[in-house]
Design a protein around this motif. Structure first.
Motif, PDB file in Angstrom:
ATOM      1  N   THR A 100       0.811  -1.218   0.000  1.00  0.00           N
ATOM      2  CA  THR A 100       0.000   0.000   0.000  1.00  0.00           C
ATOM      3  C   THR A 100       0.846   1.270   0.000  1.00  0.00           C
ATOM      4  O   THR A 100       0.348   2.337  -0.350  1.00  0.00           O
ATOM      5  CB  THR A 100      -0.936   0.011   1.213  1.00  0.00           C
ATOM      6  N   TYR A 101       2.120   1.159   0.387  1.00  0.00           N
ATOM      7  CA  TYR A 101       2.978   2.351   0.427  1.00  0.00           C
ATOM      8  C   TYR A 101       4.301   2.086  -0.284  1.00  0.00           C
ATOM      9  O   TYR A 101       4.789   0.963  -0.308  1.00  0.00           O
ATOM     10  CB  TYR A 101       3.270   2.767   1.879  1.00  0.00           C
ATOM     11  N   LYS A 102       4.849   3.167  -0.836  1.00  0.00           N
ATOM     12  CA  LYS A 102       6.178   3.122  -1.446  1.00  0.00           C
ATOM     13  C   LYS A 102       7.057   4.153  -0.745  1.00  0.00           C
ATOM     14  O   LYS A 102       6.600   5.260  -0.430  1.00  0.00           O
ATOM     15  CB  LYS A 102       6.107   3.423  -2.939  1.00  0.00           C
ATOM     16  N   VAL A 103       8.314   3.763  -0.495  1.00  0.00           N
ATOM     17  CA  VAL A 103       9.270   4.674   0.131  1.00  0.00           C
ATOM     18  C   VAL A 103       9.724   5.686  -0.917  1.00  0.00           C
ATOM     19  O   VAL A 103      10.425   5.336  -1.862  1.00  0.00           O
ATOM     20  CB  VAL A 103      10.482   3.916   0.704  1.00  0.00           C
ATOM     21  N   GLU A 104       9.295   6.928  -0.737  1.00  0.00           N
ATOM     22  CA  GLU A 104       9.721   7.959  -1.688  1.00  0.00           C
ATOM     23  C   GLU A 104      11.068   8.540  -1.291  1.00  0.00           C
ATOM     24  O   GLU A 104      11.866   8.910  -2.141  1.00  0.00           O
ATOM     25  CB  GLU A 104       8.658   9.070  -1.765  1.00  0.00           C
ATOM     26  N   ASN A 105      11.317   8.615   0.016  1.00  0.00           N
ATOM     27  CA  ASN A 105      12.609   9.097   0.501  1.00  0.00           C
ATOM     28  C   ASN A 105      12.967   8.410   1.805  1.00  0.00           C
ATOM     29  O   ASN A 105      12.098   8.146   2.637  1.00  0.00           O
ATOM     30  CB  ASN A 105      12.592  10.612   0.728  1.00  0.00           C
ATOM     31  N   ASN A 106      14.250   8.113   1.958  1.00  0.00           N
ATOM     32  CA  ASN A 106      14.781   7.555   3.198  1.00  0.00           C
ATOM     33  C   ASN A 106      15.879   8.498   3.675  1.00  0.00           C
ATOM     34  O   ASN A 106      16.899   8.662   3.012  1.00  0.00           O
ATOM     35  CB  ASN A 106      15.335   6.146   2.950  1.00  0.00           C
ATOM     36  N   TYR A 107      15.648   9.133   4.822  1.00  0.00           N
ATOM     37  CA  TYR A 107      16.598  10.120   5.344  1.00  0.00           C
ATOM     38  C   TYR A 107      17.241   9.592   6.616  1.00  0.00           C
ATOM     39  O   TYR A 107      16.621   8.855   7.386  1.00  0.00           O
ATOM     40  CB  TYR A 107      15.895  11.440   5.670  1.00  0.00           C
ATOM     41  N   ARG A 108      18.467  10.025   6.856  1.00  0.00           N
ATOM     42  CA  ARG A 108      19.127   9.743   8.121  1.00  0.00           C
ATOM     43  C   ARG A 108      18.746  10.816   9.127  1.00  0.00           C
ATOM     44  O   ARG A 108      18.834  12.006   8.838  1.00  0.00           O
ATOM     45  CB  ARG A 108      20.647   9.710   7.937  1.00  0.00           C
ATOM     46  N   GLY A 109      18.316  10.360  10.308  1.00  0.00           N
ATOM     47  CA  GLY A 109      17.955  11.306  11.349  1.00  0.00           C
ATOM     48  C   GLY A 109      16.486  11.684  11.301  1.00  0.00           C
ATOM     49  O   GLY A 109      15.710  11.217  10.458  1.00  0.00           O
ATOM     50  N   ALA A 110      16.098  12.543  12.233  1.00  0.00           N
ATOM     51  CA  ALA A 110      14.706  13.000  12.344  1.00  0.00           C
ATOM     52  C   ALA A 110      14.496  14.141  11.367  1.00  0.00           C
ATOM     53  O   ALA A 110      14.729  15.317  11.685  1.00  0.00           O
ATOM     54  CB  ALA A 110      14.401  13.422  13.775  1.00  0.00           C
ATOM     55  N   VAL A 111      14.063  13.799  10.160  1.00  0.00           N
ATOM     56  CA  VAL A 111      13.914  14.776   9.084  1.00  0.00           C
ATOM     57  C   VAL A 111      12.440  14.887   8.719  1.00  0.00           C
ATOM     58  O   VAL A 111      11.709  13.892   8.708  1.00  0.00           O
ATOM     59  CB  VAL A 111      14.740  14.343   7.851  1.00  0.00           C
ATOM     60  N   SER A 112      12.004  16.089   8.414  1.00  0.00           N
ATOM     61  CA  SER A 112      10.637  16.287   7.946  1.00  0.00           C
ATOM     62  C   SER A 112      10.551  15.908   6.472  1.00  0.00           C
ATOM     63  O   SER A 112      11.496  16.141   5.704  1.00  0.00           O
ATOM     64  CB  SER A 112      10.208  17.747   8.135  1.00  0.00           C
ATOM     65  N   CYS A 113       9.426  15.340   6.095  1.00  0.00           N
ATOM     66  CA  CYS A 113       9.229  14.978   4.691  1.00  0.00           C
ATOM     67  C   CYS A 113       8.948  16.230   3.869  1.00  0.00           C
ATOM     68  O   CYS A 113       8.583  17.289   4.402  1.00  0.00           O
ATOM     69  CB  CYS A 113       8.072  13.992   4.558  1.00  0.00           C
ATOM     70  N   ALA A 114       9.110  16.103   2.567  1.00  0.00           N
ATOM     71  CA  ALA A 114       8.819  17.219   1.674  1.00  0.00           C
ATOM     72  C   ALA A 114       7.335  17.550   1.735  1.00  0.00           C
ATOM     73  O   ALA A 114       6.524  16.801   2.283  1.00  0.00           O
ATOM     74  CB  ALA A 114       9.237  16.854   0.251  1.00  0.00           C
ATOM     75  N   SER A 115       6.990  18.694   1.175  1.00  0.00           N
ATOM     76  CA  SER A 115       5.585  19.107   1.167  1.00  0.00           C
ATOM     77  C   SER A 115       4.727  18.037   0.505  1.00  0.00           C
ATOM     78  O   SER A 115       5.126  17.431  -0.487  1.00  0.00           O
ATOM     79  CB  SER A 115       5.438  20.441   0.425  1.00  0.00           C
ATOM     80  N   GLY A 116       3.575  17.833   1.058  1.00  0.00           N
ATOM     81  CA  GLY A 116       2.670  16.831   0.510  1.00  0.00           C
ATOM     82  C   GLY A 116       2.044  16.007   1.603  1.00  0.00           C
ATOM     83  O   GLY A 116       2.161  16.315   2.798  1.00  0.00           O
ATOM     84  N   ASP A 117       1.378  14.949   1.194  1.00  0.00           N
ATOM     85  CA  ASP A 117       0.619  14.114   2.127  1.00  0.00           C
ATOM     86  C   ASP A 117       1.353  12.811   2.437  1.00  0.00           C
ATOM     87  O   ASP A 117       0.754  11.731   2.467  1.00  0.00           O
ATOM     88  CB  ASP A 117      -0.758  13.821   1.534  1.00  0.00           C
ATOM     89  N   TYR A 118       2.641  12.897   2.672  1.00  0.00           N
ATOM     90  CA  TYR A 118       3.440  11.727   2.990  1.00  0.00           C
ATOM     91  C   TYR A 118       3.133  11.239   4.401  1.00  0.00           C
ATOM     92  O   TYR A 118       2.853  12.024   5.305  1.00  0.00           O
ATOM     93  CB  TYR A 118       4.934  12.037   2.886  1.00  0.00           C
ATOM     94  N   VAL A 119       3.213   9.913   4.566  1.00  0.00           N
ATOM     95  CA  VAL A 119       3.185   9.319   5.896  1.00  0.00           C
ATOM     96  C   VAL A 119       4.626   9.268   6.379  1.00  0.00           C
ATOM     97  O   VAL A 119       5.478   8.642   5.751  1.00  0.00           O
ATOM     98  CB  VAL A 119       2.560   7.904   5.866  1.00  0.00           C
ATOM     99  N   ARG A 120       4.896   9.923   7.496  1.00  0.00           N
ATOM    100  CA  ARG A 120       6.258   9.975   8.036  1.00  0.00           C
ATOM    101  C   ARG A 120       6.432   8.840   9.035  1.00  0.00           C
ATOM    102  O   ARG A 120       5.690   8.729  10.006  1.00  0.00           O
ATOM    103  CB  ARG A 120       6.502  11.320   8.723  1.00  0.00           C
ATOM    104  N   PHE A 121       7.433   7.990   8.771  1.00  0.00           N
ATOM    105  CA  PHE A 121       7.666   6.809   9.606  1.00  0.00           C
ATOM    106  C   PHE A 121       9.094   6.863  10.120  1.00  0.00           C
ATOM    107  O   PHE A 121      10.043   6.889   9.340  1.00  0.00           O
ATOM    108  CB  PHE A 121       7.439   5.525   8.794  1.00  0.00           C
ATOM    109  N   ARG A 122       9.246   6.864  11.430  1.00  0.00           N
ATOM    110  CA  ARG A 122      10.575   6.939  12.048  1.00  0.00           C
ATOM    111  C   ARG A 122      11.022   5.543  12.453  1.00  0.00           C
ATOM    112  O   ARG A 122      10.324   4.832  13.191  1.00  0.00           O
ATOM    113  CB  ARG A 122      10.518   7.852  13.278  1.00  0.00           C
TER     114      ARG A 122
END
Length: 202
Positions: A100-122
């Motif tokens: 149901t979900y695709k990883v659009e970005n994987n960041y190191r650390g506590a980073v905010s996602c880009a503008s949009g309706d992303y689900v942020r998963f830490r």
């Protein structure tokens, strides 16, 4: 007068009990160690086979860790809610209906996602995943009220809530006139998802 020993003396070792004398090795031939018996050779062969098998299994395990470990950009997954109301992810192939979900970005650390309706998963390792819905135009969905219950279903399923139409470009909410939910992602590619009940023309 001395009496010769009797042959029926139980404490006498018969002369034939010692067996034949050992033959010396032929010239140029190395003597075989007395411990290198057929049984020992069999045990050594078994140990070598087991070592090779364990090595192959270890390599297979490492490849699975690389493939099914921390998700990377482009990987797909679905979410579940575990004890303590914690979210958990489960990697699956992107072609699976469970993806149901695709990883659009994987960041190191506590980073905010880009503008949009992303689900942020830490992640517990400190990384941050930005997840977008893994859908195509024409897909039908149910369980949209929770990221752990959303699922792809047949459009004829009585439980279906919305059908997806994807528009190119970010923030095209006004072009989703009859949609009851709109999701937009900066990408790449940038896109807007119009979610409307089946039968509605968007």
């Amino acid at each position: 007068m001395t009496t010769p020993p009797s042959d029926d003396n139980p404490f006498r070792t018969p002369s034939y009990a010692a067996g034949p004398a050992s033959m010396p090795p032929a010239p140029g031939q190395r003597p075989i160690p007395h411990w290198f018996t057929p049984k020992v050779r069999t045990v050594l062969v078994v140990c070598v086979v087991l070592a090779l098998a364990l090595g192959s299994l270890g390599a297979w395990g490492l490849s699975r860790i690389g493939r099914y470990g921390t998700p990377s950009d482009g990987d797909c997954l679905y979410l579940t809610r575990e004890s303590g109301d914690r979210l958990a992810y489960h990697n699956v192939g992107c072609s699976s209906d469970r993806a149901t979900y695709k990883v659009e970005n994987n960041y190191r650390g506590a980073v905010s996602c880009a503008s949009g309706d992303y689900v942020r998963f830490r992640l517990s390792a400190g990384e941050t995943l930005c997840l977008a819905l893994n859908v195509r135009s024409g897909d039908c969905l149910r369980g949209l009220d929770d990221e752990t219950t959303i699922a792809k279903v047949s459009c004829s399923d009585p439980a279906v809530q919305d059908r997806v139409q994807i528009l190119s470009g970010y923030g095209r909410d006004d072009d989703c006139e009859r949609a009851d939910k709109v999701l937009t992602y900066t990408g790449p590619p940038s896109r807007t998802l119009c979610l409307a009940p089946p039968g509605e023309s968007i």
